[in-house]
Every structure is written in structure tokens, then in C-alpha cells.
Design an enzyme around this catalytic site. Structure first.
Site, short mmCIF file in Angstrom:
data_model
loop_
_atom_site.label_atom_id
_atom_site.label_comp_id
_atom_site.label_asym_id
_atom_site.label_seq_id
_atom_site.Cartn_x
_atom_site.Cartn_y
_atom_site.Cartn_z
N TYR A 186 0.88 -1.33 0.10
CA TYR A 186 -0.12 -0.03 -0.08
C TYR A 186 0.76 1.24 -0.11
O TYR A 186 0.73 2.03 -0.91
CB TYR A 186 -0.85 -0.05 1.27
CG TYR A 186 -2.06 -1.14 1.24
CD1 TYR A 186 -3.22 -1.21 0.51
CD2 TYR A 186 -1.73 -2.20 1.89
CE1 TYR A 186 -3.98 -2.09 0.51
CE2 TYR A 186 -2.85 -3.48 2.10
CZ TYR A 186 -3.64 -3.22 1.15
OH TYR A 186 -4.58 -4.01 1.23
N CYS A 232 -6.22 -5.22 -1.14
CA CYS A 232 -7.59 -5.50 -0.97
C CYS A 232 -8.31 -4.26 -1.10
O CYS A 232 -9.32 -4.07 -1.83
CB CYS A 232 -7.86 -6.33 0.25
SG CYS A 232 -7.18 -7.90 0.48
N ARG A 266 -11.51 -4.88 -3.48
CA ARG A 266 -11.65 -6.17 -4.47
C ARG A 266 -11.93 -7.39 -3.56
O ARG A 266 -12.84 -8.18 -4.21
CB ARG A 266 -10.43 -6.48 -5.22
CG ARG A 266 -9.34 -6.96 -4.46
CD ARG A 266 -8.00 -7.16 -5.31
NE ARG A 266 -7.02 -7.59 -4.20
CZ ARG A 266 -6.95 -8.74 -3.55
NH1 ARG A 266 -7.69 -9.99 -4.05
NH2 ARG A 266 -5.91 -9.31 -2.85
N ASP A 273 -12.60 -9.59 3.85
CA ASP A 273 -13.05 -10.37 5.10
C ASP A 273 -13.76 -9.76 5.79
O ASP A 273 -13.34 -8.94 6.81
CB ASP A 273 -11.65 -10.92 5.63
CG ASP A 273 -11.82 -11.80 6.99
OD1 ASP A 273 -12.81 -12.04 7.28
OD2 ASP A 273 -10.77 -12.07 7.58
#
Length: 311
Positions: free
Chosen positions: A130, A192, A213, A216
Site C-alpha cells: 500500500y 484488498c 476487491r 474478509d
């Protein structure tokens, strides 16, 4: 679906639908999930509102430290572990054990990362995850003779985003992303929460749309939604705007099959309260905020629900 009266009800409703109606299938981790595709939730950020889950305790201080780490551009877990944040260590630990055949425990691995800078340099880096993409997206320069070399100074998407919000608020291009296709294979985990888009209303209200995308819902979402709201508030603080709304859209939204106890316990609980988050000091720039600049108030959640992380 029952009438939604608390911001967290939409989360619990999605959890219930996934658990009862989701498509059950194998996944990358081998644990297995139930999932739905293409889900959306909306959270107000007005009046210092912050979407912290109340049906279980969310360790927002850990999430805050992670966001500040993202913005630093660092990709090594050492500064996180020095602050007691352990959420990223299982991926490099797994890699270390696979590549060295050393069955070093997770606790010993973490201690070595903290105590030994060279060990941390070799085994603590997650690749260009990130922060690297957000503030140092690769930029290439003409090296002559048809060749290009990577510049020492990459493209800072966050700086450009804030500049565009200040100078051209009506733009439809207020976007940054971590999905660098060329570098996905080098990352410990591809992003994610991958793409953020911002929108400015005529009254100066700043909204964020996060496309995630993979989500959890049982574990990761609580951090994801808090951090997106936190980032929106920080950007609003830096641009003279006021936070308005957070729109969250998930691609593959799933619950792991080994999280049955978490799901069933959380669905028994009733959300309550309206936590607030205040920024008590405006930093010189978005990269200069410190942990002590943020205060969360009126957060009285139910007890934490533990569950294993699938890696």
C-alpha cells in the site's frame, strides 16, 4: 430484511446474508469461504461520526497506527512491531520459514525484527504494498538510446490528490489506487482496499468511495472501514473541507468457514451508540499527523470476538 436504524445494521444484515445465502467455495487460503459479489454500504461522516463497529471491540488505535504507517510509505513491519502492532507479521514469518526451513516461532521472529535491523531489512519487508504505491508509485525517466530507468523519486498520489481537491474540487479525477499490475507479484499481499475516489459537494462536503476487491467481512472490514473514514477526515482537514459520507463497495465479500463462532455470536448482538472521532491538531501536511492528534469519544463496544486469520 428488517428496518435499519443504526449504521451498523447494514453490516450485520450483509453478514447474515453471506452466512445464509453466500456461495460456498474453496479459496486461496484453503480454508474455504461463503461469499457474495458486489455489495455496497454507506456511512455518514458528518458531525465527527466514525463507523466503528459496536457489536465487538475494534482496536482502532492499531488501525490508526497502520494508516499512519501507510502514509509514511514504509513497507517494512519493523516500525509497526516497535509500536506493538502485529497485524502484518504472519506473511513475512511464513516466507521466512519456507525459505530457510527454520521453524522459528512467530514471537521469536517478531522479536528478531525489533532487535536486529539487518534481520528486519532482509525478512521484514512486505514488498511494494500500500504505502509504496500511495506515495511512491514508480516513475521512469528517459535514459537515452530508447532506454528508461526508474527515478529515485516516485509519483506521490496523495500529494496530487490533495492538490487537486484544493484547486479543482469539481473534478471527477480525485482518485488514487494501490493496484500496480506490474508489481503485484512482488507484494506479500496484493491490495484488498485498492481504489479510493473522492467527491466534493457544492457546500464543501467531502465524500470517499472505497472499492475493495476482496473483503474478509468478519475480521478485516472493521479496520478497512475505520481507516477509510479516518483518511477522509484527514484529507478534509488538510483541504478545508468537511467530511460528509463514506461509500464502501466490495467485490468478493466473504466470511471464512472457520469463523462460525464469530459470525453466530456477533449476529446475536445489538449495535448501539454513536462514536465520534476528533482531530485535535491540524498538521502541516497529511504526512505529519501523529498518533496523539486523534481522539475517539463515546465508543462503548461489546467485547472483542477472537477468530483466526487466514493467510
Amino acid at each position: 430484511m428488517s428496518q435499519l436504524v443504526h449504521y451498523e445494521d447494514q453490516y450485520l444484515d450483509l453478514m447474515r446474508r453471506i452466512w445464509n445465502e453466500g456461495d460456498e467455495r474453496r479459496d486461496r487460503t484453503g480454508v474455504g469461504t461463503r461469499s457474495l459479489f458486489g455489495e455496497t454500504m454507506r456511512f455518514s461522516l458528518r458531525d465527527d461520526s466514525i463507523p466503528l463497529l459496536t457489536t465487538k471491540r475494534v482496536y482502532w488505535k492499531t488501525a490508526l497506527r497502520e494508516m499512519l504507517w501507510f502514509l509514511s510509505g514504509d513497507t517494512n513491519i519493523r516500525p509497526l512491531l516497535q509500536q506493538g502492532v502485529r497485524i502484518w507479521t504472519e506473511w513475512p514469518h511464513q516466507k521466512y520459514r519456507a525459505e530457510t526451513d527454520d521453524d522459528m516461532s512467530l514471537a521469536d521472529f517478531e522479536q528478531n525484527i525489533v532487535n536486529d535491523a539487518e534481520f528486519a531489512r532482509k525478512w521484514g519487508d512486505l514488498g511494494p504494498v500500500y504505502g509504496a504505491q500511495w506515495v511512491n508509485w514508480p516513475r521512469y525517466e528517459d535514459a537515452g538510446q530508447g532506454l528508461f530507468r526508474r527515478s529515485d523519486q516516485g509519483y506521490n498520489q496523495i500529494v496530487e490528490l490533495i492538490s487537486s481537491l484544493r484547486t479543482n474540487p469539481a473534478s471527477r479525477r480525485h482518485i488514487f489506487t494501490g493496484w500496480n499490475v506490474a508489481e503485484l507479484s512482488q507484494m506479500a499481499l496484493p491490495p484488498c482496499h485498492m481504489t479510493y475516489q473522492f467527491h466534493v459537494q457544492s457546500d464543501g462536503g467531502l465524500s470517499c468511495l472505497l472499492f475493495q476487491r476482496s473483503c474478509d467481512l468478519g475480521l478485516g472490514f472493521a479496520f478497512n472501514i475505520f481507516e477509510a473514514a479516518l483518511l477522509t477526515r484527514m484529507i478534509a482537514d488538510q483541504t478545508g473541507l468537511h467530511a460528509h459520507e463514506l461509500v464502501w463497495t466490495g467485490g468478493d465479500v466473504h466470511l471464512y468457514l472457520n469463523h462460525a463462532e464469530l459470525v453466530e455470536e456477533q449476529l446475536k448482538r445489538t449495535p448501539s451508540g454513536a462514536p465520534k472521532m476528533r482531530i485535535i491538531r491540524k498538521a502541516d501536511d497529511i504526512f505529519s499527523y501523529q498518533f496523539s492528534d486523534f481522539v475517539v469519544e463515546d465508543y462503548n463496544p461489546l467485547q472483542h470476538i477472537a477468530a483466526p486469520v487466514a493467510i
